[in-house]
Scaffold this motif. Structure first.
Motif, PDB file in Angstrom:
ATOM      1  N   VAL A 259       2.003  -9.086  11.391  1.00  0.00           N
ATOM      2  CA  VAL A 259       0.930  -9.954  11.157  1.00  0.00           C
ATOM      3  C   VAL A 259      -0.106  -9.461  10.093  1.00  0.00           C
ATOM      4  CG1 VAL A 259      -1.256 -11.075  12.097  1.00  0.00           C
ATOM      5  CG2 VAL A 259       0.961 -10.791  13.556  1.00  0.00           C
ATOM      6  N   GLY A 260      -0.546 -10.012   9.160  1.00  0.00           N
ATOM      7  CA  GLY A 260      -1.097  -9.067   7.925  1.00  0.00           C
ATOM      8  C   GLY A 260      -2.745  -9.527   8.327  1.00  0.00           C
ATOM      9  N   GLN A 261      -3.687  -9.090   7.296  1.00  0.00           N
ATOM     10  CA  GLN A 261      -5.153  -8.758   7.498  1.00  0.00           C
ATOM     11  C   GLN A 261      -5.505  -9.950   6.806  1.00  0.00           C
ATOM     12  OE1 GLN A 261      -6.755  -5.993   8.508  1.00  0.00           O
ATOM     13  NE2 GLN A 261      -8.427  -7.264   8.256  1.00  0.00           N
ATOM     14  N   VAL A 285      -1.906   0.604   3.083  1.00  0.00           N
ATOM     15  CA  VAL A 285      -1.903   0.561   1.608  1.00  0.00           C
ATOM     16  C   VAL A 285      -1.300  -0.534   1.006  1.00  0.00           C
ATOM     17  CG1 VAL A 285      -1.539   1.478  -0.738  1.00  0.00           C
ATOM     18  CG2 VAL A 285      -1.840   2.980   1.270  1.00  0.00           C
ATOM     19  N   ARG A 286      -0.547  -1.331   1.671  1.00  0.00           N
ATOM     20  CA  ARG A 286       0.302  -2.289   1.220  1.00  0.00           C
ATOM     21  C   ARG A 286       0.056  -3.253   2.232  1.00  0.00           C
ATOM     22  NH1 ARG A 286       1.915  -2.644  -3.771  1.00  0.00           N
ATOM     23  NH2 ARG A 286       3.739  -3.999  -3.400  1.00  0.00           N
ATOM     24  N   GLU A 287      -0.121  -4.581   1.553  1.00  0.00           N
ATOM     25  CA  GLU A 287      -0.354  -5.648   2.630  1.00  0.00           C
ATOM     26  C   GLU A 287       0.798  -6.805   2.173  1.00  0.00           C
ATOM     27  OE1 GLU A 287      -3.367  -9.153   4.633  1.00  0.00           O
ATOM     28  OE2 GLU A 287      -3.772  -7.763   2.962  1.00  0.00           O
ATOM     29  N   ASN A 292      -3.024  -3.844  -0.847  1.00  0.00           N
ATOM     30  CA  ASN A 292      -4.095  -4.347   0.181  1.00  0.00           C
ATOM     31  C   ASN A 292      -5.397  -4.231  -0.933  1.00  0.00           C
ATOM     32  OD1 ASN A 292      -5.917  -4.749   1.921  1.00  0.00           O
ATOM     33  ND2 ASN A 292      -5.429  -2.935   3.332  1.00  0.00           N
ATOM     34  N   PRO A 293      -6.089  -5.430  -0.887  1.00  0.00           N
ATOM     35  CA  PRO A 293      -7.285  -5.407  -1.625  1.00  0.00           C
ATOM     36  C   PRO A 293      -8.590  -4.566  -1.197  1.00  0.00           C
ATOM     37  CG  PRO A 293      -6.407  -7.685  -1.158  1.00  0.00           C
ATOM     38  CD  PRO A 293      -5.530  -6.706  -0.429  1.00  0.00           C
ATOM     39  N   ALA A 294      -8.218  -4.008   0.105  1.00  0.00           N
ATOM     40  CA  ALA A 294      -9.366  -3.062   0.768  1.00  0.00           C
ATOM     41  C   ALA A 294      -9.001  -1.768   0.107  1.00  0.00           C
ATOM     42  CB  ALA A 294      -9.114  -3.114   2.269  1.00  0.00           C
ATOM     43  N   PHE A 295      -8.010  -1.515  -0.252  1.00  0.00           N
ATOM     44  CA  PHE A 295      -7.638  -0.028  -0.898  1.00  0.00           C
ATOM     45  C   PHE A 295      -7.040  -0.177  -2.268  1.00  0.00           C
ATOM     46  CE2 PHE A 295      -7.407   0.259   3.661  1.00  0.00           C
ATOM     47  CZ  PHE A 295      -8.516   0.933   3.854  1.00  0.00           C
ATOM     48  N   PRO A 296      -7.870  -0.586  -3.239  1.00  0.00           N
ATOM     49  CA  PRO A 296      -7.288  -0.984  -4.749  1.00  0.00           C
ATOM     50  C   PRO A 296      -6.769   0.369  -5.456  1.00  0.00           C
ATOM     51  CG  PRO A 296      -9.721  -1.138  -4.688  1.00  0.00           C
ATOM     52  CD  PRO A 296      -9.310  -1.182  -3.328  1.00  0.00           C
ATOM     53  N   GLY A 297      -7.383   1.323  -4.987  1.00  0.00           N
ATOM     54  CA  GLY A 297      -6.842   2.647  -5.650  1.00  0.00           C
ATOM     55  C   GLY A 297      -6.144   3.465  -5.032  1.00  0.00           C
TER      56      GLY A 297
END
Length: 412
Positions: A259-261, A285-287, A292-297
């Motif tokens: 299940v994704g975020q 890191v990956r969704e 994952n937009p919450a950890f762009p860097g």
């Protein structure tokens, strides 16, 4: 989530971009209704007469497949669970491969307590003694436990594999501990629980069960055995909330519905050809297939495995992993992977040849035509198989179980 599977707001989802199913001809037959929080169905090996219905409230019911009736007495009723209105409670069940002779089965459930006060998972063995339709609630033998920082993302699926050389090894799906984006209280930094090998959260675990003793050990060939600081029970990692999973009974592939975020839902595969395990599926890191937009860097973890398939939240918001159909009643469906989405109230399918997914489509309207049958699909919480490999869907919203059947006339 305001229901039993993930922390997402219930929404009406459009699937207008999907191909509608044209073949094979499918239908759904309701086989049980009036249930309380049906979350899973399964059968013991070789038992073609019964289907076991797991309810989140702690009750397991038996459906007599010959008569189509529910036994009046529950197979087992667990008491003392955490609050089952959320994502905890009785979440998973697996029968011992030798259940016919030893009467042992395994449950995944949550009880109050823990270091964070948000519940503790028990994966435990139980037994049937005497009456084959009633289990002994006092027979619990705890195999493994772990705490939850938050009450959501509990995973809950457990299962034995059909792989050669994998006898009596039980696989256990665990969520990342809850909250959002695998961060906050109880989430190890840097990287979060799913990327950290010192915690059992956000993982697929593998333990070896001694059914006679009611104990478990760590298989010596698990991928992280002997690694400093790593838990030997871990088989694969980098998962967010692998709520429903399965083994293809023919190929041995493990399909993981994670299940994704906020953005993507995904299906991962642990290939039977990788007998050593150790896959990293990339969360947090990956969704799905994206950053994952919450950890762009944050860099993608080295060697991270992409999902075989993912979809955006314009299609659905809470994936329910399914099964590759290996039954005999719907020949044209054989070898097709069937799964669902809780929030969207949809059932999907695709073909997978071991490397490529094709023919993704929604089959909901075939299974649940609005003008036929007198019932619709509300919130699919799981798919499951009977002993013959026929597929069932639990609908927690409607308190029912339906069976997938062919709509084609049967030959005389």
């Amino acid at each position: 989530m305001k229901i039993a599977i993930c922390c997402l707001v219930l929404a009406t989802i459009s699937v207008s971009g999907l191909q509608a199913a044209t073949a094979p001809g499918l239908d759904a037959v309701r086989v049980a209704s009036g249930l309380t929080q049906p979350l899973f169905v399964t059968a013991s090996p070789g038992d073609t007469g019964r289907l076991f219905i797991v309810q989140q409230n702690g009750e397991i019911r038996i459906l007599n497949l010959a008569t189509g009736t529910l036994n009046s007495t529950a197979f087992l009723t667990l008491t003392g669970l955490t609050d089952t209105r959320g994502e905890q409670g009785l979440l998973g069940m697996a029968f011992d491969p030798n259940y016919a002779t030893n009467g042992k089965f395994y449950l995944n459930f949550t009880v109050p307590g823990g270091a964070f006060g948000n519940g503790v998972t028990h994966v435990s063995q139980f037994s049937v003694r005497g009456n084959p339709d009633i289990a002994d609630p006092n027979s619990e033998r705890i195999l493994i436990t772990f705490d939850h920082p938050q009450s959501n993302h509990n995973g809950g699926w457990i299962g034995f594999s059909p792989r050669t050389g994998d006898a009596n090894n039980l696989y256990i799906a665990t969520g990342d501990g809850g909250a959002g984006n695998d961060q906050g209280t109880g989430h190890i930094e840097p990287g979060g629980n799913a990327q950290n090998l010192t915690t059992l959260l956000g993982k697929m675990l593998r333990i070896h069960v001694d059914s006679a003793a009611g104990t478990a050990t760590i298989p010596s060939n698990n991928p992280f055995v002997g690694m400093s600081g790593a838990r030997g029970e871990i088989w694969a990692f980098g998962l967010r909330n692998p709520f429903r999973n399965s083994f293809d009974r023919q190929t041995g592939r493990m399909f993981i519905g994670d299940v994704g975020q906020d953005t993507r839902e995904e299906i991962d595969v642990q290939q039977a050809t990788n007998a050593g395990g150790g896959e990293n599926y990339g969360w947090r890191v990956r969704e799905g297939s994206i950053q994952n937009p919450a950890f762009p860097g944050s860099p993608t973890p080295p060697g991270a495995i992409d999902p075989i398939f993912d979809y955006s939240h314009s299609v659905g918001q809470t994936i329910i992993g399914g099964y590759v159909y290996r039954g005999n009643r719907i020949p044209d469906l054989r070898g097709v992977y069937v799964f669902g989405d809780y929030s969207a109230g949809q059932i999907f399918s695709f073909d997978y040849d071991g490397s490529t997914v094709s023919n993704f489509q929604t089959i909901t309207s075939q299974l649940f035509p609005t003008s036929v049958g007198g019932f619709t699909l509300s919130n699919p919480s799981s798919l499951g198989e009977d002993a013959n490999g026929e597929l069932y869907i639990t609908d927690i919203g409607n308190g029912s179980v339906v069976k997938t059947v062919s709509s084609a006339p049967r030959e005389p």
